[in-house]
Design a protein around this motif. Structure first.
Motif, short mmCIF file in Angstrom:
data_model
loop_
_atom_site.label_atom_id
_atom_site.label_comp_id
_atom_site.label_asym_id
_atom_site.label_seq_id
_atom_site.Cartn_x
_atom_site.Cartn_y
_atom_site.Cartn_z
N UNK A 77 -61.47 -11.94 66.43
CA UNK A 77 -62.62 -11.69 65.56
C UNK A 77 -62.60 -10.22 65.16
N UNK A 78 -62.73 -9.99 63.85
CA UNK A 78 -62.61 -8.64 63.31
C UNK A 78 -63.86 -8.17 62.58
N UNK A 118 -57.40 -3.33 66.18
CA UNK A 118 -58.08 -3.95 67.31
C UNK A 118 -59.11 -4.95 66.83
N UNK A 119 -59.21 -6.02 67.53
CA UNK A 119 -60.23 -7.03 67.27
C UNK A 119 -60.77 -7.52 68.59
N UNK A 140 -66.62 -4.41 59.08
CA UNK A 140 -67.87 -3.72 58.75
C UNK A 140 -67.66 -2.20 58.74
N UNK A 141 -66.92 -1.69 59.70
CA UNK A 141 -66.66 -0.25 59.77
C UNK A 141 -65.89 0.25 58.55
N UNK A 142 -65.01 -0.59 58.02
CA UNK A 142 -64.22 -0.22 56.85
C UNK A 142 -65.01 -0.42 55.56
N UNK A 143 -65.68 -1.56 55.44
CA UNK A 143 -66.30 -1.92 54.17
C UNK A 143 -67.63 -1.22 53.90
N UNK A 165 -68.74 0.33 50.33
CA UNK A 165 -69.90 -0.19 49.60
C UNK A 165 -70.89 0.92 49.28
N UNK A 166 -71.11 1.82 50.22
CA UNK A 166 -72.05 2.93 49.98
C UNK A 166 -71.53 3.86 48.89
#
Length: 68
Positions: free
Chosen positions: A19-20, A3-4, A25-28, A32-33
């Motif tokens: 736009x994704x 979904x976008x 952000x939810x995936x990356x 990253x953390x």
């Protein structure tokens, strides 16, 4: 299905932009953390050794590629 956010072009309603940012952000963010938490477990010297290893490995693998 991924979904976008669908956004129609103002001047031409036939054009739709997807736009994704939120999905990315939810995936990356968790990745990253987790990467940062893992990185903190090693000293700069240990990380330097690992970087050297990866660079040397990449050089060796690059030499295995057929010439184009």
């Amino acid at each position: 299905m991924i979904d976008g956010i669908r956004v129609r072009e103002v001047d031409d309603r036939r054009v739709v932009h997807f736009r994704y940012e939120e999905l990315v952000r939810d995936i990356s963010t968790p990745i990253a953390e987790a990467t940062e938490a893992t990185r903190r477990r090693f000293t700069d010297e240990e990380l330097g050794t690992f970087v050297d290893f990866l660079a040397t490995l990449n050089d060796g693998l690059r030499k295995l590629r057929p010439a184009t």
